[in-house]
Design a protein around this motif. Structure first.
Motif, short mmCIF file in Angstrom:
data_model
loop_
_atom_site.label_atom_id
_atom_site.label_comp_id
_atom_site.label_asym_id
_atom_site.label_seq_id
_atom_site.Cartn_x
_atom_site.Cartn_y
_atom_site.Cartn_z
N HIS A 1 21.63 51.59 2.36
CA HIS A 1 23.04 51.30 2.70
C HIS A 1 23.45 52.27 3.82
O HIS A 1 24.21 53.22 3.60
CB HIS A 1 23.90 51.48 1.45
CG HIS A 1 25.25 50.85 1.54
ND1 HIS A 1 25.78 50.34 2.71
CD2 HIS A 1 26.23 50.68 0.59
CE1 HIS A 1 27.00 49.86 2.47
NE2 HIS A 1 27.29 50.05 1.20
N ARG B 1 24.80 41.60 4.64
CA ARG B 1 24.68 42.31 3.36
C ARG B 1 23.86 41.48 2.38
O ARG B 1 24.15 40.31 2.13
CB ARG B 1 26.04 42.57 2.72
CG ARG B 1 25.88 42.98 1.26
CD ARG B 1 27.13 43.43 0.61
NE ARG B 1 27.35 44.83 0.91
CZ ARG B 1 28.15 45.62 0.20
NH1 ARG B 1 28.79 45.15 -0.85
NH2 ARG B 1 28.32 46.87 0.51
N CYS C 1 30.42 56.29 -3.63
CA CYS C 1 30.61 55.26 -2.59
C CYS C 1 31.65 54.21 -2.96
O CYS C 1 32.17 53.52 -2.09
CB CYS C 1 29.28 54.60 -2.27
SG CYS C 1 28.60 53.69 -3.67
N LEU C 2 31.96 54.09 -4.26
CA LEU C 2 32.84 53.05 -4.79
C LEU C 2 32.22 51.65 -4.57
O LEU C 2 31.54 51.48 -3.57
CB LEU C 2 34.24 53.10 -4.18
CG LEU C 2 35.01 54.43 -4.31
CD1 LEU C 2 36.37 54.32 -3.64
CD2 LEU C 2 35.17 54.84 -5.78
N PRO C 3 32.47 50.67 -5.42
CA PRO C 3 33.31 50.75 -6.60
C PRO C 3 32.67 51.61 -7.69
O PRO C 3 31.43 51.71 -7.77
CB PRO C 3 33.41 49.29 -7.06
CG PRO C 3 32.17 48.64 -6.56
CD PRO C 3 31.83 49.33 -5.27
N GLU D 1 24.19 46.75 3.97
CA GLU D 1 23.49 47.08 2.73
C GLU D 1 22.37 46.07 2.59
O GLU D 1 22.59 44.87 2.67
CB GLU D 1 24.37 47.08 1.46
CG GLU D 1 23.62 47.63 0.25
CD GLU D 1 24.50 47.93 -0.96
OE1 GLU D 1 25.74 47.75 -0.88
OE2 GLU D 1 23.94 48.32 -1.99
N GLN E 1 27.15 53.25 4.73
CA GLN E 1 27.74 54.11 3.71
C GLN E 1 27.27 55.55 3.91
O GLN E 1 28.07 56.48 3.91
CB GLN E 1 27.34 53.61 2.31
CG GLN E 1 27.91 54.46 1.19
CD GLN E 1 29.43 54.41 1.13
OE1 GLN E 1 30.00 53.34 1.05
NE2 GLN E 1 30.10 55.55 1.18
N PRO F 1 29.11 40.31 -3.11
CA PRO F 1 30.51 40.72 -2.97
C PRO F 1 30.65 42.03 -2.20
O PRO F 1 29.73 42.84 -2.15
CB PRO F 1 30.96 40.92 -4.42
CG PRO F 1 29.96 40.24 -5.26
CD PRO F 1 28.67 40.25 -4.50
N SER F 2 31.83 42.23 -1.65
CA SER F 2 32.14 43.48 -0.93
C SER F 2 33.64 43.57 -0.70
O SER F 2 34.29 42.56 -0.46
CB SER F 2 31.43 43.50 0.42
OG SER F 2 31.99 44.48 1.27
N MET F 3 34.17 44.78 -0.74
CA MET F 3 35.54 45.02 -0.28
C MET F 3 35.51 45.96 0.94
O MET F 3 35.86 45.57 2.05
CB MET F 3 36.39 45.64 -1.38
CG MET F 3 37.83 45.84 -0.93
SD MET F 3 38.90 46.50 -2.23
CE MET F 3 38.64 48.25 -2.05
N ARG F 4 35.05 47.19 0.73
CA ARG F 4 35.08 48.20 1.79
C ARG F 4 34.25 47.80 3.00
O ARG F 4 34.69 47.93 4.15
CB ARG F 4 34.56 49.56 1.26
CG ARG F 4 35.56 50.34 0.46
CD ARG F 4 34.88 51.11 -0.66
NE ARG F 4 34.42 50.17 -1.66
CZ ARG F 4 35.14 49.82 -2.74
NH1 ARG F 4 36.28 50.41 -2.97
NH2 ARG F 4 34.69 48.92 -3.60
N THR F 5 33.04 47.33 2.77
CA THR F 5 32.14 47.04 3.88
C THR F 5 32.71 45.92 4.74
O THR F 5 32.70 45.99 5.97
CB THR F 5 30.76 46.66 3.33
OG1 THR F 5 30.32 47.72 2.47
CG2 THR F 5 29.76 46.43 4.43
N ARG G 1 34.42 54.69 6.52
CA ARG G 1 33.58 53.50 6.77
C ARG G 1 33.98 52.81 8.07
O ARG G 1 33.14 52.23 8.76
CB ARG G 1 33.65 52.54 5.58
CG ARG G 1 33.02 53.04 4.28
CD ARG G 1 31.51 53.18 4.40
NE ARG G 1 30.91 51.92 4.81
CZ ARG G 1 30.55 50.94 3.96
NH1 ARG G 1 30.69 51.11 2.66
NH2 ARG G 1 30.03 49.82 4.41
N1 CP Z 1 30.76 51.12 -0.86
C1 CP Z 1 30.71 49.81 -0.60
O1 CP Z 1 29.77 49.32 0.06
O2 CP Z 1 31.77 49.09 -1.06
P1 CP Z 1 31.86 47.51 -1.08
O3 CP Z 1 30.76 47.01 -1.99
O4 CP Z 1 33.23 47.20 -1.60
O5 CP Z 1 31.65 46.99 0.32
#
Ligand code: CP
Length: 319
Positions: free
Chosen positions: A147, A110, A274-276, A142, A150, A46-50, A302
């Motif tokens: 990563h 990723r 780095c979140l989440p 990542e 990041q 899973p990922s949001m930001r990347t 990012r």
């Molecule tokens: N920091 C980061 O990589 O966020 P995601 O897992 O949401 O992509």
């Protein structure tokens, strides 16, 4: 730049940071660089930001991007050379990766570590197979151990946030979590800050959470969190599972959660993650919602990190 897997693919971190800051000021200045180019974004996790930042970055350069959730939509991949594929794996990476090479000009991937097979994880078997068999440039979104996008965004954020004529003190502090988490972000941050060379860098964690020294060499290691945090300008908060007792979570370290109390002897430190983030497990609400939190800046940066790396590789391809 041919691939972007670690800081070792970067000729000059300072020059790369300045390019990213220039993209932030003028996002569309190289709109033609990626014209008629296609980037594949392959996700095994899973990922949001990347995902979103890399898609926006590609769009800013005029590139088409296609996201493929390999873990959900693809065939189950086999990575072992010589495997007899009579189990659950359907397609070997040797067969899948050249197809990516035919469909795309550039590949972003990723993956996460198994946190079980340390040797395979730390040999980056999956990313190396993708590089070997796709035949096109590969960017890590990542990997099992690092990563880099990041970390690049983190260095941009520190550069933007620190204007004094001295080295900042940067502290990477371990934080609690409810489950085993990869060492990637911590490894990568340590590798980038050490290579950057413009900081007094301290890593603090409970005994048993020592990171791989190939990434930490150059940093001071301090097991007393309060001592480490004293006079810090930046505090980077991150959980990781044990590297030595591989993938394990060690008991009784909840007091390492970063609160405003932990920050009282810092130099009014900026706080990074780095979140989440698991609120009130890794970091308290008051720190995350406070004026010194850089987490939104890191996430916003990012885009410029991804855009800079895509542009570097496109430029190399066109020369
Ligand atoms: N920091 C980061 O990589 O966020 P995601 O897992 O949401 O992509």
């Amino acid at each position: 730049m041919k691939n972007f897997i670690s800081v070792n693919d970067v000729a000059s971190i300072d020059a790369l940071v300045q390019k990213a800051i220039a993209y932030k000021a003028a996002p569309h200045k190289d709109k033609k660089l990626g014209a008629d180019k296609r980037v594949g974004l392959l996700f095994l996790n899973p990922s949001m930001r990347t995902r979103l930042s890399t898609q926006i970055a590609a769009q800013n350069l005029g590139m088409e991007s296609i996201v493929f959730n390999m873990d959900k939509d693809g065939w189950k991949l086999e990575f072992e050379d010589g495997a007899i594929m009579n189990g659950t794996s359907v397609e070997h990476i040797k067969d899948a990766a050249p197809i990516f090479g035919a469909y795309f000009d550039l590949l972003c991937i990723r993956t996460f570590p198994s946190l079980v097979n340390k040797q395979d994880d730390y040999n980056e078997v999956l990313v190396n197979q993708i590089i070997k068999y796709s035949g096109i440039p590969v960017i890590s979104l990542e990997s099992a151990t690092l990563h880099p996008l990041q970390s690049f965004a983190d260095v941009i954020s520190i550069t933007e946030s620190f204007k004094e004529q001295r080295k900042p003190k940067i502290v990477l502090t371990w934080a609690p979590h409810i489950k085993p988490i990869p060492q990637c972000v911590a490894n990568s941050f340590a590798q980038w800050i050490n290579a950057w060379g413009h900081a007094d860098f301290v890593i603090t964690h409970p005994e048993g959470y020592e990171l791989d020294t190939q990434f930490t060499e150059g940093a001071a290691i301090e097991h007393d969190q309060a001592t480490a945090l004293k006079d810090a300008d930046f505090v980077y908060v991150k959980n990781w599972s044990s590297f030595t007792d591989y993938g394990k979570v060690l008991p009784d370290n909840e007091h390492w959660m970063l609160t405003t109390g932990h920050l009282k002897d810092t130099n009014n430190a900026k706080v990074m993650h780095c979140l989440p983030v698991r609120r009130n497990v890794e970091l308290s609400d008051e720190v995350l919602d406070g004026p010194n939190s850089l987490v939104n800046l890191q996430a916003a940066n990012r885009v410029w990190a991804a855009q800079t790396v895509l542009a570097e590789i496109l430029t190399t391809q066109s020369n």
